[in-house]
Design a protein around this motif. Structure first.
Motif, mmCIF file in Angstrom:
data_model
loop_
_atom_site.group_PDB
_atom_site.id
_atom_site.type_symbol
_atom_site.label_atom_id
_atom_site.label_comp_id
_atom_site.label_asym_id
_atom_site.label_seq_id
_atom_site.Cartn_x
_atom_site.Cartn_y
_atom_site.Cartn_z
ATOM 1 N N TRP A 284 0.876 -1.174 0.000
ATOM 2 C CA TRP A 284 0.000 0.000 0.000
ATOM 3 C C TRP A 284 0.913 1.223 0.000
ATOM 4 N N VAL A 285 0.723 2.102 -0.946
ATOM 5 C CA VAL A 285 1.524 3.318 -1.049
ATOM 6 C C VAL A 285 0.585 4.505 -0.902
ATOM 7 N N GLY A 286 0.732 5.224 0.197
ATOM 8 C CA GLY A 286 -0.145 6.351 0.464
ATOM 9 C C GLY A 286 0.616 7.509 1.056
ATOM 10 N N ALA A 287 -0.112 8.494 1.537
ATOM 11 C CA ALA A 287 0.507 9.697 2.084
ATOM 12 C C ALA A 287 1.381 9.390 3.297
ATOM 13 N N ASP A 288 1.069 8.279 4.000
ATOM 14 C CA ASP A 288 1.826 7.925 5.201
ATOM 15 C C ASP A 288 3.015 7.018 4.913
ATOM 16 N N GLY A 289 3.263 6.709 3.634
ATOM 17 C CA GLY A 289 4.404 5.872 3.295
ATOM 18 C C GLY A 289 4.000 4.563 2.643
ATOM 19 N N VAL A 290 4.891 3.580 2.728
ATOM 20 C CA VAL A 290 4.695 2.284 2.073
ATOM 21 C C VAL A 290 4.527 1.199 3.131
ATOM 22 N N THR A 291 3.463 0.427 3.013
ATOM 23 C CA THR A 291 3.211 -0.718 3.880
ATOM 24 C C THR A 291 3.145 -1.962 3.017
ATOM 25 N N SER A 292 3.861 -3.027 3.402
ATOM 26 C CA SER A 292 3.901 -4.238 2.585
ATOM 27 C C SER A 292 3.574 -5.466 3.424
ATOM 28 N N VAL A 293 3.009 -6.484 2.755
ATOM 29 C CA VAL A 293 2.760 -7.778 3.392
ATOM 30 C C VAL A 293 3.247 -8.863 2.435
ATOM 31 N N PRO A 294 3.626 -10.033 2.966
ATOM 32 C CA PRO A 294 4.054 -11.128 2.091
ATOM 33 C C PRO A 294 2.860 -11.788 1.406
ATOM 34 N N ALA A 295 3.158 -12.549 0.372
ATOM 35 C CA ALA A 295 2.115 -13.328 -0.293
ATOM 36 C C ALA A 295 1.668 -14.477 0.602
ATOM 37 N N VAL A 296 0.454 -14.932 0.371
ATOM 38 C CA VAL A 296 -0.037 -16.139 1.029
ATOM 39 C C VAL A 296 0.378 -17.331 0.174
ATOM 40 N N GLU A 297 1.017 -18.318 0.790
ATOM 41 C CA GLU A 297 1.499 -19.465 0.037
ATOM 42 C C GLU A 297 0.331 -20.250 -0.559
ATOM 43 N N ALA A 298 0.485 -20.634 -1.827
ATOM 44 C CA ALA A 298 -0.540 -21.417 -2.505
ATOM 45 C C ALA A 298 0.064 -22.090 -3.718
ATOM 46 N N GLU A 299 -0.430 -23.282 -4.036
ATOM 47 C CA GLU A 299 -0.043 -23.933 -5.279
ATOM 48 C C GLU A 299 -0.741 -23.219 -6.424
ATOM 49 N N CYS A 300 0.017 -22.817 -7.437
ATOM 50 C CA CYS A 300 -0.566 -22.064 -8.550
ATOM 51 C C CYS A 300 -1.000 -23.025 -9.651
ATOM 52 N N LEU A 301 -2.301 -23.249 -9.731
ATOM 53 C CA LEU A 301 -2.860 -24.066 -10.811
ATOM 54 C C LEU A 301 -3.227 -23.215 -12.012
ATOM 55 N N ASP A 302 -3.671 -21.981 -11.757
ATOM 56 C CA ASP A 302 -4.140 -21.105 -12.837
ATOM 57 C C ASP A 302 -4.144 -19.678 -12.303
ATOM 58 N N SER A 303 -3.290 -18.832 -12.866
ATOM 59 C CA SER A 303 -3.182 -17.458 -12.369
ATOM 60 C C SER A 303 -4.270 -16.533 -12.914
ATOM 61 N N THR A 304 -5.121 -17.057 -13.805
ATOM 62 C CA THR A 304 -6.166 -16.226 -14.399
ATOM 63 C C THR A 304 -7.092 -15.656 -13.325
ATOM 64 N N GLY A 305 -7.287 -14.353 -13.339
ATOM 65 C CA GLY A 305 -8.226 -13.722 -12.417
ATOM 66 C C GLY A 305 -7.690 -13.471 -11.024
ATOM 67 N N ALA A 306 -6.399 -13.779 -10.780
ATOM 68 C CA ALA A 306 -5.858 -13.565 -9.427
ATOM 69 C C ALA A 306 -5.902 -12.090 -9.051
#
Length: 290
Positions: free
Chosen positions: A227-249
């Protein structure tokens, strides 16, 4: 939370999953299925999956595909504010998914390409507090005027707004695109789209977009989200998942972010909602919740 209007494509997807490289001029085995698709429809259905009252504003063809899409969306509880086009077919997308789950698409936007300003009606926005626009509408010249009309109508009605750029390859004029989305509350690019807009994959580069838009939410696949806003940058890691199909992620990610943001949650929780839904999307075949 009041209703959310999603403006974007409704489509039929033909998903072909193949484990080996496609031979030019030859044959290959694949697992093929038909499903609903379109960035707008995908986000609308993920929003309904989270319990949001959702309207999808789009244009479909006067054909069996369009009737099937409407029936499935309405069965899921999505209100369909559709213009029906007698001269163009319903959007159809051929999605080729390789062994790693990454997708390539061949898209015929069909009736969606003819989405027009007059399709944006006061009735479609009735009862809504937020409008989310798929960037495909803005980045395709024939439908751009309708996208601008939707954003203008939302502002006039006092709705908050968000835009997902959707397609880095189509952002050929970053300054023009940013002019089109001026005043939007949330811009939701992935890393490739951020590069197209700023020249950098670093989420912090999105700071240069602030002032034109209220905040920028960047999704980076396995790299998590920021998230990049007036208060700076906040980041979170991805949630682990097996990728069967990235369509629509990305469409699912948008739905998670919007529900958290509209509920007034913290930026960390907003991002976690997005990454959780994105992980659910890649762990199944097809771009929409079951």
């Amino acid at each position: 939370m009041s209703g959310i209007v999603v403006v974007g494509d409704a489509a039929l997807d033909v998903i072909a999953r193949h484990d080996k490289p496609l031979p030019h001029g030859g044959d290959a085995r694949a697992k093929i299925r038909f499903t609903g698709g379109g960035s707008g429809a995908n986000t609308a259905l993920w929003l309904r999956h989270l319990g949001a009252e959702t309207t999808l504003l789009a244009r479909i063809g006067d054909d069996p595909g369009g009737r099937l899409i409407r029936a499935e969306l309405e069965a899921a509880g999505v209100r369909c504010a559709f213009a029906v086009d007698a001269e163009a077919p319903t959007c159809c997308v051929v999605v080729m998914v390789d062994g790693s789950g990454q997708r390539s698409m061949l898209a015929d936007r069909g009736a969606n390409q003819r989405f027009a300003p007059e399709d944006v009606t006061p009735e479609a926005l009735e009862g809504a507090s937020h409008l989310h626009l798929s960037g495909y509408v803005l980045l395709d010249p024939p439908s751009r005027a309708a996208g601008l009309a939707a954003l203008a109508a939302a502002r006039e009605a006092g709705l908050t707004t968000s835009v997902d750029p959707q397609a880095a390859a189509h952002i050929t004029d970053p300054a023009a695109f940013m002019a089109d989305v001026r005043g939007v509350d949330l811009l939701l690019p992935n890393t490739e789209e951020l590069v197209a807009l700023t020249g950098s994959a670093d989420p912090a580069s999105a700071k240069e977009l602030l002032g034109t838009v209220g905040a920028v939410v960047v999704t980076a696949g396995l790299g998590g989200a920021s998230w990049v806003g007036a208060d700076g940058v906040t980041s979170v890691p991805a949630v682990e998942a097996e990728c069967l199909d990235s369509t629509g992620a990305g469409d699912a990610f948008d739905a998670g972010v919007l529900t958290g943001w509209l509920a007034g949650e913290s930026t960390v929780d907003i991002l976690r909602h997005g990454t959780r839904l994105g992980a659910l999307a890649v762990g199944k075949v097809g771009p929409q919740p079951s």
